[in-house]
Design a protein around this motif. Structure first.
Motif, mmCIF file in Angstrom:
data_model
loop_
_atom_site.group_PDB
_atom_site.id
_atom_site.type_symbol
_atom_site.label_atom_id
_atom_site.label_comp_id
_atom_site.label_asym_id
_atom_site.label_seq_id
_atom_site.Cartn_x
_atom_site.Cartn_y
_atom_site.Cartn_z
ATOM 1 N N GLN A 91 2.213 1.926 -3.474
ATOM 2 C CA GLN A 91 1.095 2.265 -4.353
ATOM 3 C C GLN A 91 0.587 3.670 -4.065
ATOM 4 N N ALA A 92 0.502 4.007 -2.791
ATOM 5 C CA ALA A 92 0.100 5.373 -2.445
ATOM 6 C C ALA A 92 1.084 6.359 -3.058
ATOM 7 N N ALA A 93 2.385 6.043 -2.958
ATOM 8 C CA ALA A 93 3.397 6.936 -3.507
ATOM 9 C C ALA A 93 3.248 7.065 -5.022
ATOM 10 N N ALA A 94 3.023 5.939 -5.695
ATOM 11 C CA ALA A 94 2.877 5.970 -7.151
ATOM 12 C C ALA A 94 1.635 6.759 -7.549
ATOM 13 N N SER A 95 0.551 6.607 -6.776
ATOM 14 C CA SER A 95 -0.676 7.328 -7.126
ATOM 15 C C SER A 95 -0.477 8.832 -6.983
ATOM 16 N N LEU A 96 0.498 9.246 -6.152
ATOM 17 C CA LEU A 96 0.770 10.671 -5.985
ATOM 18 C C LEU A 96 1.731 11.185 -7.046
ATOM 19 N N GLY A 97 2.061 10.336 -8.005
ATOM 20 C CA GLY A 97 2.864 10.781 -9.129
ATOM 21 C C GLY A 97 4.352 10.540 -8.975
ATOM 22 N N ALA A 139 0.822 -1.211 0.000
ATOM 23 C CA ALA A 139 0.000 0.000 0.000
ATOM 24 C C ALA A 139 0.859 1.265 0.000
ATOM 25 N N TYR A 140 2.038 1.217 0.646
ATOM 26 C CA TYR A 140 2.875 2.418 0.722
ATOM 27 C C TYR A 140 3.390 2.810 -0.661
#
Lengths: 272, 349, 265
Positions: free
Chosen positions: C167-173, C164-165
């Motif tokens: 992925q969260a980072a990737a979703s923030l660009g 999740a970490y």
């Protein structure tokens, strides 16, 4: 996909260059006697020698015996620490971790003071009985090595066991006790099945480490006791007989990997 | 303004289809709830928008741009997940600044953008804290602030409230509604299994079950006139009665009931959907007679389970002075316009 | 909780101590006592002196300590770099390929250290890379031996890391490299320091491969200890052993401090 592979490749190549390539050269050298050419001569020479066969036998039985002792002793000690805790049990568990970070030969060094010809045990004997020398002379026999290996490697069994025990729901033990199970039954029916994977893992590691142990044997200084790693060392460094050393090395690797594989199969059959 | 479009998007793991040919359009600025039980494919749909799952077939569009093959970091989305996934090694302000730094927003703009995002979620005071020093609700706000700081066109919310307790949840629901009023341009895809969240927050709801889209509509449409039995029972409570369609109404257990039969063939088997709170006690039109099986007091209301010819009918009525006892015979009724007839062919099976 | 009767408990505890003390505690105490002893031919040592420590912390012995520290630090850092890279790389691969990499990195544990020493000796005493007679052959062997442990502990940690970490980072660009540097590595830091400590301790005590390889100007502490005991200077050997243990523990302690700080954040 190809990009991921590219990323995983450099460390793998580094290890291959520093480890697999040298290992391959050992295998190659084992087929190249000093007299030149490529032949099975080094193998027939080494495998036919009494020294090698004795070393092979000593290595295997020592490792099997040490592993068995470590498993029994480690299971008992971990069981007491985890389920019959006493004041200071936590400190003992810590001590086990510290023990693991020391090299093995320290144990042999200590045993020299404890059971050596002029060590504590024999000193006590001569003082009490007035005899000229003590009865403890097992240090330079395989039994001395066995004692050292059991001492040094038992913590390797205890650590995974303690980790497994700490994850075991103590409610299970309490429920079993409330249902009238005796301690022996609880250990056999509740704790042991949960601990089997950790026990198997610890035992496998200890088996391999015992098969490969060198420091303990070297420090014993016993000329009569030779194991395969010791034979590799003496052939290569003391006798500069490289093809022979390489043959013993190849056999040692095969024995280690083979016995470990066998152990995995057996322990998996046993349900661990 | 960024909309989302799914074009026959299918996802499979190890041969199991977890999302089956999803067709769905979310208008720019709309709040779309994906509502369904666990395993219905709703989270998979959201993760396909984020780029964490690759569709086996079909395309995903963001703002008219085909993003199917694009990695997550190039999609321009914001996402909040169930457990928040705040970076534990960064202070709150650094968490919120993360996306801005990653996207190389000019350094001097960052503090203002971080402050703005934290203000918006009421967390302006907490920038110096570490995530572990915050409560669950506060972590939730930081996670939303972090997603909003990058000013995404699309905000993906994956069960964002399910880790909160009931009281905090209704408060956060109001907060989310306010945030959307303040940021009307942000398109929101909201995955939930909770019908209250979906009904409260969404402009439209997409009901999912067994990897398939079952129904799409405004909350009111789905509640008033569900098109399938699944929707009827998942969005609000429903009595689902097996009936046979007649000329002026339907027959249920030998009783003639007056309902609108438009669009359903005469003589066909169908399901009649009546909401429990629209069932009244006592005689009236569309009379149902039965025996009380069980009665529950729920404070403001009583819930009656009445056995009508072997079928259980639920009725929610205002708290009764003298509630009937189990075993007692009662009469119930409902208004013809409060019932919806579901043709058998559109039930989910 | 398992045994409830008092006598039962005490019986077990006494049995525990009877096994534990002589087997595990006594050896270390004996080495400590011997390191201060001037004479030991009876039950207890006598003529206590600190002369062995003076010898153990000067001249050749001091040189051996420094040699061991330099070797262990270098080998651990190299092993940590290679092991971490390998573990992260393997994690991104599909399962069959990951298995191959796992096997490759774990193999050095199953192969006897003496054989690793022999192999390195054979391979690097001939072209294309000639290292025999230099300190680098010792450091290389140590690195090979401890890389397996670094790989194993890092790869267990990578597996535990909640996706999740990232992925969260990737979703923030954030690009993958940025995610690695700013999110994954910092989150792995506690495990990395633990792995570093393990590698360091193993390398400090390494004797088997070292005996095959060490050049005269690069004698690590374990070899020095062996040399001392082999010529009969058991007390000096003990003092050196205590120095070895103390140095190892000191570094492990420092590493543990870093680790608590890292996980506290």
């Amino acid at each position: 996909m190809t990009r991921r592979l590219t990323w995983a490749l450099p460390p793998a190549l580094l290890l291959a260059a520093a480890f697999l390539y040298p290992l391959a050269l050992v295998v190659r050298q084992s087929f190249r006697p000093d007299t030149g050419g490529t032949s099975l001569q080094p193998y027939t020479d080494v495998l036919g020698s009494v020294a090698f066969r004795e070393a092979l036998w000593t290595t295997v039985w020592l490792a099997l015996a040490a592993t068995a002792c470590c498993l029994v002793l480690g299971f008992f000690l971990a069981l007491v620490i985890a389920f019959v805790p006493f004041p200071g049990a936590k400190a003992v568990a810590r001590f086990v971790d510290v023990f693991l970070s020391f090299p093995s030969f320290l144990i042999t060094l200590a045993l020299l003071f404890l059971y050596g010809t002029v060590g504590m045990a024999n000193g006590l004997w001569t003082e009490v009985t007035g005899a000229a020398s003590g009865p403890f002379r097992f240090l330079t026999t395989p039994w001395g090595i066995l004692l050292a290996e059991v001492t040094y490697f038992t913590p390797f069994v205890m650590r995974p066991l303690l980790a497994a025990f700490s994850q075991l729901d103590t409610a299970q033990v309490e429920v079993a006790a409330s249902l009238g199970a005796r301690p022996g039954q609880i250990v056999g029916r509740v704790i042991l099945p949960e601990a089997l994977p950790a026990l198997a893992a610890g035992g496998g590691l200890v088996l391999v480490l015992c098969l490969n142990e060198f420091g303990i044997v070297l420090f014993t200084g016993a000329k009569g006791v030779t194991t395969l790693p010791m034979l590799v060392y003496s052939k290569a460094i003391l006798e500069s007989e490289y093809p022979g050393a390489c043959v013993v090395a190849v056999v040692n690797v095969l024995v280690s990997v083979g016995l470990y594989g066998l152990y995995r199969v057996v322990s998996r059959r046993a349900g661990a | 303004m960024t909309g989302i479009r799914f074009e026959r998007v299918s996802v499979a793991y190890d041969g199991t289809t977890v999302l089956d040919a999803l067709d769905l359009t979310v208008e720019p600025g709309e709040v779309m709830a994906l509502l369904g039980p666990s395993g219905s494919g709703k989270t998979t749909a959201l993760r396909a928008v984020a780029g964490f799952v690759r569709p086996a077939s079909g395309r995903v569009f963001l703002g008219g741009r085909d993003v199917t093959g694009l990695p997550p970091h190039r999609r321009g989305i914001g996402m909040v997940v169930q457990q928040y996934a705040l970076f534990p090694h960064m202070r709150v302000a650094d968490n919120v600044a993360f996306g801005l730094r990653a996207q190389k927003v000019p350094r001097r703009e960052i503090p203002a953008r971080v402050a703005e995002a934290l203000e918006m979620t009421g967390m302006g005071e907490y920038g110096r804290r570490y995530p572990r020093e915050l409560s669950g609700g506060q972590q939730q706000r930081v996670a939303i602030a972090r997603a909003l700081a990058v000013r995404p066109g699309v905000l993906l919310l994956d069960e964002p409230l399910s880790a909160l307790d009931a009281r905090l949840r209704s408060g956060m629901l109001a907060e989310l509604a306010r945030l959307h009023r303040e940021l009307p341009d942000v398109t929101i895809l909201y995955v939930t299994h909770d019908q209250v969240e979906a009904l409260t927050l969404a402009d439209r709801i997409a009901v999912m079950d067994r990897a398939r889209l079952q129904d799409v509509g405004t909350p009111r449409e789905l509640y008033r006139a569900p098109r399938t039995e699944f929707t009827a029972s998942f969005v609000g409570n429903a009595n689902l009665l097996p009936v046979t369609v007649g000329s002026t109404g339907v027959a249920f257990d030998g009783v003639e009931l007056q309902v609108d039969t438009q669009g359903v063939a005469k003589g066909a088997a169908a399901t009649l959907c009546v909401r429990p709170h629209l069932v009244g006690l006592g005689p009236g039109p569309n009379r149902l007679a039965g025996v009380v099986g069980e009665i529950q007091w729920r404070g403001a209301t009583h819930r009656l389970y009445v056995d009508v010819g072997g079928h259980r009918v639920m009725a929610d009525v205002r708290e009764l002075r003298r509630p009937p006892a189990p075993g007692e015979a009662v009469e119930m009724h409902f208004a013809p316009e409060d019932a919806v007839l579901l043709a058998a062919g559109v039930s989910r099976d | 909780m398992l045994v409830h009767s008092r006598t039962g408990k005490w019986t077990l505890w006494v049995l525990f101590l009877l096994l534990f003390l002589p087997l595990f505690a006594l050896p270390l105490l004996v080495i400590l006592a011997a390191s201060f002893a001037g004479h030991w031919s009876g039950v207890l040592p006598s003529d206590f002196t600190t002369a062995h420590y003076t010898a153990a912390t000067s001249g050749e012995s001091l040189q051996a300590l420094i040699t061991s520290l330099v070797t262990a630090v270098t080998a651990s850092l190299l092993a940590l770099a290679v092991g971490t890279w390998g573990a992260l790389g393997a994690h991104a691969l599909p399962r069959p390929l990951r298995r191959v990499l796992d096997a490759l990195f774990v193999l050095p544990v199953a192969v006897p250290s003496v054989v690793v020493g022999l192999a390195v000796l054979v391979a690097f005493s001939q072209p294309p890379v000639l290292l025999n007679g230099t300190r680098w052959i010792v450091i290389l062997a140590h690195t090979v031996l401890v890389t397996a442990f670094a790989y194993q502990s890092v790869s267990a940690a990578v597996l535990r890391l909640d996706p999740a970490y990232e992925q969260a980072a990737a979703s923030l660009g954030a690009r993958p490299a940025y995610v690695l540097w700013r999110v994954r590595l910092p989150l792995l830091l506690p495990s990395l320091t633990a792995a570093a400590g393990l590698c360091f301790a193993l390398s400090m005590g390494e004797l088997s491969a070292t005996m095959m390889l060490y050049p005269p100007d690069w004698v690590p502490l374990p070899v020095q200890i062996y040399a001392a005991t082999d010529r009969g200077s058991l007390f000096t050997g003990s003092a050196l052993a205590v120095v070895l243990m103390a140095a190892t523990l000191l570094v492990l302690f420092a590493v543990a401090r870093i680790r608590t700080r890292a996980s506290y954040r």
